[in-house]
Design a protein around this motif. Structure first.
Motif, short mmCIF file in Angstrom:
data_model
loop_
_atom_site.label_atom_id
_atom_site.label_comp_id
_atom_site.label_asym_id
_atom_site.label_seq_id
_atom_site.Cartn_x
_atom_site.Cartn_y
_atom_site.Cartn_z
N VAL A 109 18.96 24.61 -1.86
CA VAL A 109 19.63 24.11 -3.04
C VAL A 109 19.65 25.21 -4.11
N HIS A 110 20.32 24.91 -5.22
CA HIS A 110 20.36 25.83 -6.36
C HIS A 110 20.10 25.03 -7.63
N LEU A 111 19.20 25.52 -8.46
CA LEU A 111 18.86 24.87 -9.71
C LEU A 111 19.54 25.59 -10.86
N VAL A 112 20.35 24.84 -11.64
CA VAL A 112 20.94 25.41 -12.84
C VAL A 112 20.15 24.89 -14.05
N LEU A 113 19.78 25.79 -14.94
CA LEU A 113 18.97 25.47 -16.11
C LEU A 113 19.85 25.53 -17.35
N PHE A 114 19.76 24.49 -18.19
CA PHE A 114 20.64 24.49 -19.37
C PHE A 114 19.92 24.14 -20.67
N MET A 117 12.73 22.57 -23.56
CA MET A 117 12.17 21.61 -24.52
C MET A 117 10.82 22.06 -25.07
N HIS A 118 10.04 22.76 -24.24
CA HIS A 118 8.74 23.30 -24.68
C HIS A 118 8.60 24.71 -24.13
N LEU A 119 7.99 25.59 -24.92
CA LEU A 119 7.83 26.97 -24.47
C LEU A 119 6.59 27.57 -25.13
N GLY A 120 5.71 28.12 -24.29
CA GLY A 120 4.51 28.78 -24.80
C GLY A 120 3.64 27.90 -25.66
N GLY A 121 3.59 26.60 -25.35
CA GLY A 121 2.77 25.68 -26.14
C GLY A 121 3.47 25.14 -27.37
N TYR A 129 20.40 22.97 -30.80
CA TYR A 129 20.84 23.40 -29.46
C TYR A 129 21.05 24.91 -29.45
N ALA A 130 21.68 25.45 -30.48
CA ALA A 130 21.98 26.89 -30.50
C ALA A 130 20.69 27.71 -30.41
N ARG A 131 19.64 27.29 -31.13
CA ARG A 131 18.39 28.04 -31.09
C ARG A 131 17.68 27.84 -29.74
N ARG A 132 17.70 26.62 -29.22
CA ARG A 132 17.07 26.39 -27.91
C ARG A 132 17.79 27.19 -26.83
N ARG A 133 19.10 27.22 -26.93
CA ARG A 133 19.88 27.96 -25.93
C ARG A 133 19.54 29.45 -25.99
N GLY A 134 19.36 29.97 -27.20
CA GLY A 134 18.97 31.36 -27.34
C GLY A 134 17.61 31.65 -26.72
N LYS A 174 28.38 20.04 -26.32
CA LYS A 174 27.10 19.88 -27.02
C LYS A 174 27.21 20.48 -28.42
N ARG A 175 26.88 19.67 -29.43
CA ARG A 175 26.92 20.13 -30.81
C ARG A 175 25.88 21.22 -31.01
N LEU A 176 26.29 22.32 -31.62
CA LEU A 176 25.40 23.46 -31.79
C LEU A 176 24.18 23.12 -32.65
N ASP A 177 24.31 22.15 -33.56
CA ASP A 177 23.20 21.83 -34.46
C ASP A 177 22.37 20.64 -33.97
N SER A 178 22.62 20.17 -32.73
CA SER A 178 21.93 18.96 -32.26
C SER A 178 20.51 19.27 -31.82
N VAL A 179 19.56 18.41 -32.23
CA VAL A 179 18.19 18.51 -31.75
C VAL A 179 18.13 17.85 -30.38
N TYR A 180 17.00 18.05 -29.67
CA TYR A 180 16.84 17.45 -28.35
C TYR A 180 16.17 16.09 -28.50
N GLU A 181 16.84 15.02 -28.02
CA GLU A 181 16.34 13.65 -28.13
C GLU A 181 16.02 13.11 -26.74
#
Length: 320
Positions: A109-114, A117-121, A129-134, A174-181
């Motif tokens: 299979v192939h996993l696509v990541l988009f 939600m959590h990184l380095g604690g 969304y824009a910052r998370r995507r970065g 996806k709205r660039l300013d949307s938080v993750y809910e």
């Protein structure tokens, strides 16, 4: 976080949105503990790590940095397009490691990541969304069985047109300013499914439940298309009617009742009632399986202007 069905944002707001290809696979949350391990969980919360052994090396991709990622597991066809039917034999094998390993060796299979939600604690849920995507793209998660496909900012109409031209399932806006809910079906994520239409012959029906059963109205109609001189069953359609349309269709079905199944071969449908194959309708659907079955069909309208012979389709010689 889940997307709400909808349409493209207004052109005046286009630059406030990012556009990703809608994938036809199994949604998954990926937990990287930072110790080389990986845990995969489905939307239900069930752990499915054992079903996909080829994704275990992803556990070491970030070294000692823990992370929680959002993505989709895909099975790709010969043209590199996601095919949900190819993925189905892999689903449900979380507790069958030997079989999962055999299938992984044959057709990985192939996993696509988009999203991340959590990184380095740190929790990234309050970030846009824009910052998370970065943050996600900076991780460089590209491997033999996983990748981070690009997202397009703006140009939504062009992105949607490209998915249609390439036969892809659709688009997620996806709205660039949307938080993750987590767990929320948000209007800041919009999914657009590319739907197709087909003319089909009604060859039977199954009774509805509850009120529909008491009134003798159909719960779904059984439909087929002509191929190689016979009427091949392509699925059941149980949505898309208004109440007057359902009642009209019920009357037409009663007038065409038959003891003989018109489909060849006879489909194994519990409670099926057969009719003479003379009614033609138009349905909308997302894709077809390799056997020619319609996925996610819904009723559009009757086609009294067409004969049953005009419902021909390019179907496989035999169901697979």
């Amino acid at each position: 976080m889940l997307a709400t069905p909808g349409t493209l944002p207004p052109a005046a707001q286009d630059a406030r949105w990012a556009y990703e290809t809608k994938q036809d696979g199994q949604r998954v949350v990926v937990y990287l503990a930072g110790d080389g391990s990986v845990v995969l969980r489905a939307r239900s919360g069930e752990e499915i790590t054992g079903a996909y052994p080829e994704l275990r090396p992803l556990g070491a991709a970030l070294g000692v940095t823990p992370a929680v990622l959002d993505g989709e597991i895909l099975a790709l066809d010969a043209n590199g397009r996601a095919d949900f039917q190819l993925l189905q034999p892999r689903m449900g094998l979380a507790h069958a490691p030997a079989r999962a390993a055999r299938l992984a060796a044959q057709s990985p299979v192939h996993l696509v990541l988009f999203d991340v939600m959590h990184l380095g604690g740190r929790s990234l849920l309050p970030l846009s969304y824009a910052r998370r995507r970065g943050e996600l793209e900076a991780l460089g998660l590209e491997g033999p069985f996983w990748s981070t496909p690009a997202a397009m900012v703006g140009h939504g109409a062009q992105a949607l047109r490209a998915t249609r031209e390439h036969g892809l399932e659709g688009l997620v806006c996806k709205r660039l300013d949307s938080v993750y809910e987590p767990g929320v079906r948000s209007r800041f994520w919009i999914k657009i499914r590319n739907m197709r239409s087909a003319d089909v012959v009604v060859g039977g029906w199954v009774p509805g439940k509850g009120r529909l059963l008491a009134s003798g109205l159909p719960g779904a109609v059984l439909v087929g298309q002509r191929a190689a001189g016979r009427l091949r069953y392509v699925g059941n359609v149980g949505t898309g009617w208004s109440e007057p349309e359902r009642e009209q269709l019920a009357g037409l079905l009663r007038a065409a009742v038959s003891d003989v199944c018109p489909f060849d071969p006879v489909p194994q449908v519990a409670g099926a009632r057969w009719v003479r194959p003379r009614l033609v309708g138009e349905v909308r659907y997302s894709t077809r399986t390799r056997a020619g079955m319609l996925r996610q069909p819904s009723w559009l309208r009757l086609r009294p202007d067409l004969t049953p012979e005009e419902s021909a389709a390019d179907l496989p010689d035999e169901p697979v």
